[in-house]
Design an enzyme around this catalytic site. Structure first.
Site, PDB file in Angstrom:
ATOM      1  N   LYS A  22     -19.542   2.241  36.480  1.00 11.72           N
ATOM      2  CA  LYS A  22     -19.770   1.187  37.528  1.00 11.72           C
ATOM      3  C   LYS A  22     -21.288   1.334  37.852  1.00 11.72           C
ATOM      4  O   LYS A  22     -21.915   0.232  37.912  1.00 11.72           O
ATOM      5  CB  LYS A  22     -19.110   1.683  39.208  1.00 11.72           C
ATOM      6  N   ASN A  23     -21.879   2.559  37.967  1.00  9.74           N
ATOM      7  CA  ASN A  23     -23.137   2.545  38.205  1.00  9.74           C
ATOM      8  C   ASN A  23     -24.396   2.350  37.350  1.00  9.74           C
ATOM      9  O   ASN A  23     -25.419   2.368  37.512  1.00  9.74           O
ATOM     10  CB  ASN A  23     -23.497   3.846  39.130  1.00  9.74           C
ATOM     11  N   ARG A  94     -24.467  -3.112  47.833  1.00  7.35           N
ATOM     12  CA  ARG A  94     -25.989  -2.549  47.967  1.00  7.35           C
ATOM     13  C   ARG A  94     -26.640  -2.618  46.617  1.00  7.35           C
ATOM     14  O   ARG A  94     -27.786  -3.217  46.537  1.00  7.35           O
ATOM     15  CB  ARG A  94     -25.874  -1.119  48.316  1.00  7.35           C
ATOM     16  N   CYS A 118     -22.015   1.882  51.164  1.00  6.64           N
ATOM     17  CA  CYS A 118     -21.269   2.880  51.801  1.00  6.64           C
ATOM     18  C   CYS A 118     -22.376   3.660  52.799  1.00  6.64           C
ATOM     19  O   CYS A 118     -23.560   3.652  52.415  1.00  6.64           O
ATOM     20  CB  CYS A 118     -20.961   4.027  50.890  1.00  6.64           C
ATOM     21  N   ARG A 123     -30.200   5.194  54.589  1.00  4.04           N
ATOM     22  CA  ARG A 123     -30.330   4.833  52.975  1.00  4.04           C
ATOM     23  C   ARG A 123     -31.634   3.522  53.163  1.00  4.04           C
ATOM     24  O   ARG A 123     -31.570   2.487  52.919  1.00  4.04           O
ATOM     25  CB  ARG A 123     -29.045   3.886  52.465  1.00  4.04           C
ATOM     26  N   PRO A 124     -32.962   4.204  53.306  1.00  7.00           N
ATOM     27  CA  PRO A 124     -34.149   3.416  53.080  1.00  7.00           C
ATOM     28  C   PRO A 124     -34.421   2.806  51.497  1.00  7.00           C
ATOM     29  O   PRO A 124     -33.715   3.363  50.663  1.00  7.00           O
ATOM     30  CB  PRO A 124     -35.277   4.395  53.429  1.00  7.00           C
ATOM     31  N   ILE A 125     -35.334   1.878  51.691  1.00  4.72           N
ATOM     32  CA  ILE A 125     -35.735   1.290  50.291  1.00  4.72           C
ATOM     33  C   ILE A 125     -37.239   1.509  50.230  1.00  4.72           C
ATOM     34  O   ILE A 125     -37.768   0.629  49.227  1.00  4.72           O
ATOM     35  CB  ILE A 125     -35.053  -0.047  50.088  1.00  4.72           C
ATOM     36  N   ASP A 126     -37.934   2.341  50.926  1.00  5.44           N
ATOM     37  CA  ASP A 126     -39.401   2.318  50.927  1.00  5.44           C
ATOM     38  C   ASP A 126     -39.753   2.723  49.454  1.00  5.44           C
ATOM     39  O   ASP A 126     -40.971   2.161  49.002  1.00  5.44           O
ATOM     40  CB  ASP A 126     -39.649   3.542  51.792  1.00  5.44           C
ATOM     41  N   GLN A 127     -39.097   3.383  48.381  1.00  9.34           N
ATOM     42  CA  GLN A 127     -39.645   3.893  47.254  1.00  9.34           C
ATOM     43  C   GLN A 127     -39.483   2.558  46.392  1.00  9.34           C
ATOM     44  O   GLN A 127     -40.185   2.353  45.644  1.00  9.34           O
ATOM     45  CB  GLN A 127     -38.922   5.202  46.723  1.00  9.34           C
ATOM     46  N   ASP A 307     -21.718  12.245  44.167  1.00 10.53           N
ATOM     47  CA  ASP A 307     -20.600  11.257  44.278  1.00 10.53           C
ATOM     48  C   ASP A 307     -19.466  12.225  44.026  1.00 10.53           C
ATOM     49  O   ASP A 307     -18.302  11.420  43.794  1.00 10.53           O
ATOM     50  CB  ASP A 307     -20.958  10.031  43.245  1.00 10.53           C
ATOM     51  N   ARG A 399     -13.388  -0.674  44.942  1.00  8.52           N
ATOM     52  CA  ARG A 399     -14.855  -0.984  44.543  1.00  8.52           C
ATOM     53  C   ARG A 399     -15.087  -0.187  43.161  1.00  8.52           C
ATOM     54  O   ARG A 399     -15.939  -0.645  42.629  1.00  8.52           O
ATOM     55  CB  ARG A 399     -15.682  -0.386  45.538  1.00  8.52           C
TER      56      ARG A 399
HETATM   57  C1  EPZ Z   1     -27.040   5.535  43.763  1.00  5.40           C
HETATM   58  O1  EPZ Z   1     -27.242   5.014  45.272  1.00  5.40           O
HETATM   59  C2  EPZ Z   1     -25.503   5.566  43.699  1.00  5.40           C
HETATM   60  N1  EPZ Z   1     -25.083   3.940  43.914  1.00  5.40           N
HETATM   61  C3  EPZ Z   1     -24.738   6.335  44.804  1.00  5.40           C
HETATM   62  O2  EPZ Z   1     -23.533   6.267  44.380  1.00  5.40           O
HETATM   63  C4  EPZ Z   1     -25.143   7.782  44.664  1.00  5.40           C
HETATM   64  O3  EPZ Z   1     -24.840   8.433  45.558  1.00  5.40           O
HETATM   65  C5  EPZ Z   1     -26.681   7.727  44.538  1.00  5.40           C
HETATM   66  O4  EPZ Z   1     -27.419   6.979  43.680  1.00  5.40           O
HETATM   67  C6  EPZ Z   1     -27.106   9.267  44.321  1.00  5.40           C
HETATM   68  O5  EPZ Z   1     -26.905   9.446  43.030  1.00  5.40           O
HETATM   69  C7  EPZ Z   1     -25.089   3.023  42.858  1.00  5.40           C
HETATM   70  O6  EPZ Z   1     -25.464   3.652  41.686  1.00  5.40           O
HETATM   71  C8  EPZ Z   1     -24.835   1.841  43.019  1.00  5.40           C
HETATM   72  P1  EPZ Z   1     -30.609   7.108  45.833  1.00  5.40           P
HETATM   73  P2  EPZ Z   1     -28.968   4.960  45.669  1.00  5.40           P
HETATM   74  O7  EPZ Z   1     -31.837   6.174  45.888  1.00  5.40           O
HETATM   75  O8  EPZ Z   1     -29.529   4.461  44.479  1.00  5.40           O
HETATM   76  C9  EPZ Z   1     -33.381   8.591  49.403  1.00  5.40           C
HETATM   77  C10 EPZ Z   1     -21.065   5.673  44.501  1.00  5.40           C
HETATM   78  O9  EPZ Z   1     -20.241   6.309  45.152  1.00  5.40           O
HETATM   79  N2  EPZ Z   1     -33.987   7.383  49.167  1.00  5.40           N
HETATM   80  O10 EPZ Z   1     -30.649   8.026  44.527  1.00  5.40           O
HETATM   81  O11 EPZ Z   1     -28.945   4.158  46.930  1.00  5.40           O
HETATM   82  C11 EPZ Z   1     -31.867   8.258  49.843  1.00  5.40           C
HETATM   83  O12 EPZ Z   1     -32.035   7.940  51.381  1.00  5.40           O
HETATM   84  C12 EPZ Z   1     -22.561   5.366  45.205  1.00  5.40           C
HETATM   85  O13 EPZ Z   1     -21.027   5.138  43.299  1.00  5.40           O
HETATM   86  C13 EPZ Z   1     -35.275   7.074  49.752  1.00  5.40           C
HETATM   87  O14 EPZ Z   1     -35.760   8.125  50.697  1.00  5.40           O
HETATM   88  O15 EPZ Z   1     -29.332   6.505  45.936  1.00  5.40           O
HETATM   89  C14 EPZ Z   1     -31.047   9.733  49.465  1.00  5.40           C
HETATM   90  O16 EPZ Z   1     -31.430  10.542  50.301  1.00  5.40           O
HETATM   91  C15 EPZ Z   1     -22.540   5.970  46.808  1.00  5.40           C
HETATM   92  N3  EPZ Z   1     -35.833   6.097  49.704  1.00  5.40           N
HETATM   93  C16 EPZ Z   1     -31.685   9.832  48.250  1.00  5.40           C
HETATM   94  O17 EPZ Z   1     -32.990   9.285  48.054  1.00  5.40           O
HETATM   95  C17 EPZ Z   1     -35.518   5.122  48.882  1.00  5.40           C
HETATM   96  O18 EPZ Z   1     -36.565   4.060  48.769  1.00  5.40           O
HETATM   97  C18 EPZ Z   1     -31.106   9.503  46.749  1.00  5.40           C
HETATM   98  O19 EPZ Z   1     -30.740   7.886  47.061  1.00  5.40           O
HETATM   99  C19 EPZ Z   1     -34.250   5.145  48.170  1.00  5.40           C
HETATM  100  C20 EPZ Z   1     -33.698   6.453  48.144  1.00  5.40           C
END
Ligand code: EPZ
Length: 423
Positions: A22-23, A94, A118, A123-127, A307, A399
């Site tokens: 999926k991912n 998302r 979820c 879940r910020p998107i600042d990065q 996950d 999902r």
């Molecule tokens: C992806 O989410 C996956 N989703 C999630 O899987 C998974 O839990 C996660 O990666 C971690 O492996 C998909 O691939 C669709 P991150 P993502 O950005 O990209 C922080 C599932 O069950 N962060 O790696 O949203 C964030 O808060 C789903 O399939 C920032 O601070 O996760 C978190 O603490 C659930 N700023 C950490 O990074 C940002 O701009 C990791 O988040 C982005 C993230």
């Protein structure tokens, strides 16, 4: 309404074939907009997140066909990048925000409502925004719509403050048609990052180093169509590995890349479970009695996947002794513990750590899926509980798990999808 009804206690024996990841599928579908020609994508899982991403592409003008099971063909030639992807779509998926990176890179503009997904912590998107701005794009958010603009993007050095799968993906997508060299540092290393890089390169991009913490991308001017097959789903495979370990039996989880599963295999072996690796399979042999307690800490790949945390914690509920689970990726990913407690689990949560003291057996109870992986954990709990467990909110499970009922019934589980009138 629909629920799963699971009668626990059956051992699992046989083979489960794993679907596409999926991912990996979600960013790859978002990346299919780059070519001027159709892309044929194979081994696509038939799950609701993928159907939603297909719906979003059609909404902005792409032609998306599904000629046969597991295959989609995307023709992006009719896309209008000025169309805003609305909240009612992004709230459900998302990963829709990957279109910010791909539409920005291809057309110089994109507008996507702030993402949903979820809920287990902030879940910020600042990065993601940091990456777009580093490449020269302007980003503004109004009315909860993220607008990115950048007619000319220039390669740049992007250091991600946190290892983020989504930000790494969006940085890659935004950089593939930027002029010059982009270096993404502190990049995520998940298998789906590598799969996206391979897909982009099969369309004519120049992405190197995916799977390491430094990804180098040299921008290209044109990209072409391709045929590509998605990697097997690491988390789906891990979920069934843990289900077999908890229920007991002898299960071959087939069509996998064992290397992607190493951290899960390692943890199962810590619990005393036998795992036999084949070229494209892992075999789980378990007495189904009380495995050994162990310590789990989630971290970005190649660490133990967050996950897999709820699913593994469910196994630990029936282990001998006390286990610890540390959730080091998300702020609050223990909501599902309340549901396990309803089934008699003995779990204490304090901040990022759960202390799990094994009990003799879980007891069936009506429970609900709080999110996708919590839902998978409820299914595993139902497989091992005494009695008949009802799992509600199974839309979350749909999902990310293709043909879950067929796959588990095929190895002897007593599980049904039941439709009922809410009143
Ligand atoms: C992806 O989410 C996956 N989703 C999630 O899987 C998974 O839990 C996660 O990666 C971690 O492996 C998909 O691939 C669709 P991150 P993502 O950005 O990209 C922080 C599932 O069950 N962060 O790696 O949203 C964030 O808060 C789903 O399939 C920032 O601070 O996760 C978190 O603490 C659930 N700023 C950490 O990074 C940002 O701009 C990791 O988040 C982005 C993230």
């Amino acid at each position: 309404m629909e629920r799963f009804v699971i009668r626990g206690g059956n051992k699992l024996n046989g083979t489960i074939n794993i679907s596409g990841a999926k991912n990996a599928a979600l960013p790859i579908i978002a990346a299919s907009v780059f070519s001027g020609e159709p892309c044929r994508i194979e081994n696509i899982p038939e799950i609701s997140d993928v159907r939603m991403m297909m719906k979003i592409l059609r909404f902005i003008g792409a032609k998306v066909e599904a000629p046969e099971k597991g295959v989609i063909v995307v023709d992006p030639s009719g896309i209008n990048p000025e169309i805003t992807i609305p909240d009612e779509m992004t709230r459900k998926l998302r990963a829709s925000y990957y279109l910010l990176g791909s539409l920005l890179s291809k057309y110089g503009t994109a507008s996507v409502a702030l993402p949903g997904g979820c809920y287990f912590g902030v879940r910020p998107i600042d990065q993601h925004i940091k990456a777009f701005e580093a490449l020269g794009a302007s980003v503004n958010t109004d009315n909860a719509i993220v607008n990115v603009k950048g007619e000319e993007l220039y390669g740049s050095s992007i250091y991600l403050d946190v290892v983020s799968v989504g930000a790494t993906i969006n940085a890659m997508l935004a950089a593939v048609m930027a002029k010059g060299l982009t270096v993404i540092e502190n990049a995520a290393r998940e298998p789906h990052i590598v799969d996206l890089a391979n897909f982009l390169n099969s369309m004519g991009a120049d992405v190197r180093g995916a799977g390491t913490e430094v990804i180098k991308i040299r921008g290209v001017e044109n990209m072409h169509g391709c045929t590509y097959s998605i990697i097997p789903d690491q988390i789906e495979a891990g979920t069934y590995m843990v289900a077999a370990a908890a229920a007991g039996g002898d299960v071959i989880v087939n069509n996998v890349i064992p290397k992607h599963l190493e951290s899960i295999t390692n943890k199962l072996e810590d619990c005393g479970i036998t795992v036999i690796e084949g070229d494209e399979s892992v075999r789980i042999i378990s007495e189904g009695k009380h495995p050994k307690a162990c310590r789990v800490k989630t971290s970005p790949h190649p660490g133990f996947p967050t996950d897999m945390q709820p699913q593994f914690a469910t196994l630990l509920c029936i282990c001998n002794g006390t286990s610890t689970v540390v959730e080091d990726v998300w702020d609050n990913r223990f909501k599902y513990v309340d549901q396990l407690r309803r089934m008699g689990a003995n779990i204490m949560v304090n901040g990022d750590t759960a202390l799990i003291t094994g009990v003799d057996a879980l007891k069936a109870a009506p429970v609900e899926a709080d999110d996708l992986r919590a839902g998978a954990a409820m299914v595993i709990a139902g497989l091992i509980a005494q009695g008949e467990t009802y799992v509600e909110n199974i839309k979350y499970i749909d999902r990310g798990y293709e043909d879950l009922i067929e796959k588990l019934s095929g190895v002897g589980a007593d599980i049904k999808r039941v439709t009922y009138d809410e009143d």
